[in-house]
Design an enzyme around this catalytic site. Sequence first.
Site, PDB file in Angstrom:
ATOM      1  N   ARG A  97       0.837  -1.204   0.000  1.00 55.87           N
ATOM      2  CA  ARG A  97       0.000   0.000   0.000  1.00 55.87           C
ATOM      3  C   ARG A  97       0.869   1.249   0.000  1.00 55.87           C
ATOM      4  NH1 ARG A  97      -4.740   2.179  -1.464  1.00 55.87           N
ATOM      5  NH2 ARG A  97      -5.983   3.098   0.204  1.00 55.87           N
ATOM      6  N   THR A 391      -9.333   0.886  -9.434  1.00 56.18           N
ATOM      7  CA  THR A 391      -8.596  -0.310  -9.067  1.00 56.18           C
ATOM      8  C   THR A 391      -8.743  -1.441 -10.083  1.00 56.18           C
ATOM      9  OG1 THR A 391      -8.982   0.371  -6.773  1.00 56.18           O
ATOM     10  CG2 THR A 391      -8.135  -1.841  -7.085  1.00 56.18           C
ATOM     11  N   SER A 456     -10.341  -0.628   0.746  1.00 55.37           N
ATOM     12  CA  SER A 456     -11.354  -1.686   0.670  1.00 55.37           C
ATOM     13  C   SER A 456     -10.920  -2.834  -0.229  1.00 55.37           C
ATOM     14  CB  SER A 456     -12.676  -1.107   0.153  1.00 55.37           C
ATOM     15  OG  SER A 456     -13.206  -0.187   1.063  1.00 55.37           O
ATOM     16  N   GLY A 478     -13.718   0.571  -5.509  1.00 53.45           N
ATOM     17  CA  GLY A 478     -13.692   1.411  -4.320  1.00 53.45           C
ATOM     18  C   GLY A 478     -14.268   0.677  -3.120  1.00 53.45           C
TER      19      GLY A 478
END
Length: 573
Positions: A97, A391, A456, A478
């Site tokens: 991340r 994403t 998420s 999302g």
Amino acid sequence: MKKLCTFLALFLLIPLTAPAHAKDHETKNAGTAASAHPEATKAGFEMLQAGGSAADAAMAMMLTLTVVEPQSSGIGGGGFFLHHDAKSGWMQTIDGREMAPASAESTRFLDDEGKPLKFIQAMPGGKSVGVPGNMRLMEMAHRKWGKLPWAKIFEPAIRLAEEGYAVSVPQADWLKRLERLWVNFPAAQALYWKDGAAAPAGTIIKNPELGQLLRELQAGGADAFYSGKTAAAISAAVANAPRSPAEITAEDLANYRAILRAPVCSTYRIYKICGMGPPSSGATTVLGILGAIERFDMTELYKTEPAKAWHVIAEAMRLAYSDREKYLADKDFVAVPVDGLIDKDYMTERSAMIALDRARPQLPGVATYPAGNPPGSSPRTAAISSEVAGTTHFTAVDGEGNIANMTSTVEGPFGSQLIARGMVLNNELTDFTFAPEKDGAPVANRVQAGKRPLSSMSPTLVYDSDGQPILALGSAGGKRIIMHVTKTLIGVLDYGLSLDEAMALPNIYFGGAGVLIEKDSDLISLQTDISKFGHIVVTSGLPSKLAGAQKTEKGWIGSVDPRSTGQAVSELP
């Protein structure tokens, strides 16, 4: 259904069968690759056919998506990586991340009056960029599980960057939507506009600067990303951003580390389900929803009273998300009660709040779906983050049964809209909650230097009662990612559907006081019946980009969401 169990050789340019003189690993089942873009799937399968591992295939897909799906993911962003080792049976996860730079303060996304910015104010430009994590993630994954030479994994992405790829329909759609915003972003225009306007679908895009960057990473490893010319380019792009310039220093980049984290696992009926721990909210929330519905006979409800099944899912969803908003954040900065959130007694307590015949009533001054008090929790204020739909997800299974399952992102479409050396830079810092305090208490997911924003992303693995992996999946979307994954799990594990069929189930989410159901789906016929439980039911576009693989009697078979332009390729024994 966009699955290929045999190759279209003309399209993929890879032989279905290895030559008779090939080595054993080339003549056995090559495995499975699935992603949201055919070129990425092709790249992953190319690695598998070359004798590569699932990790090699997944990293080739990550690099290729940097080129062909820059609106969603790439080396300018980050991700979460799940790996199952077939020999040991171990599952491990890597946190790649993005991280807030040292200059980031809790007031980063407040205006001059101390009020939170609107997302469209915060997203474009330098302030939203976090230190990218995907190259350190790739380095760790390859060191632990790679079989092919590091340089080999870059070949498909370099080829596409230098020779060109065709703009997909989804990419063209995003380019058109961002056309007005990009008036202020000439570097993005230079790559993705043709003749003064957003490139339409089918346009061939070449990105030689990105190709050169990939060649340097191919030769110099991840260190070539976090130092030298590339680190300087990232710092300059952020500092000289046409909107909201900010600071990411050479030290910020040099200090970034991917983290090997313990997976978060719990049982659901006869299965064990595992996912990513904080800063992902995926596993705890998916398991929270499943734990709340476990006492219900979902199989029977789906067959005889489908509206009631969706009602139960909707109630469990809202209860689990309320816990997500209150307790989840980067656990290196905040004490996250992970064990408490998936504690069986706690989930039974939450499940007891669901009535089979009616939605929870709206009472004056009382939260309809309150957060609970899981074991190990401390008093805290709930606050909603600004995570938006974006994403990508991809899955690879090699011939030995190793599984690589990764969700990767630059956050919103084209991230911060900034370009450095041909790559899109993320806007992940907008996944922090903009207001650092609420009701006088600090918010768990507030901006802090060195912190990783809440996500998420929900890459998930499922094991059967014998401890064997049977399912790998994830999605884009999302905060909706959690629900896309959860409804698919319910479809396979409770309804007995194939992974293809479960992905195709209607999507469901929530907004305001209402339950959102996917427009133009089978749920529309149940809208009135679901409303009878007391829900305000609203139709909405709820796109998803699920990808994954399922173990069948024939072997592992890949699947992709019918809503996406993705592709899955499986070579069976």
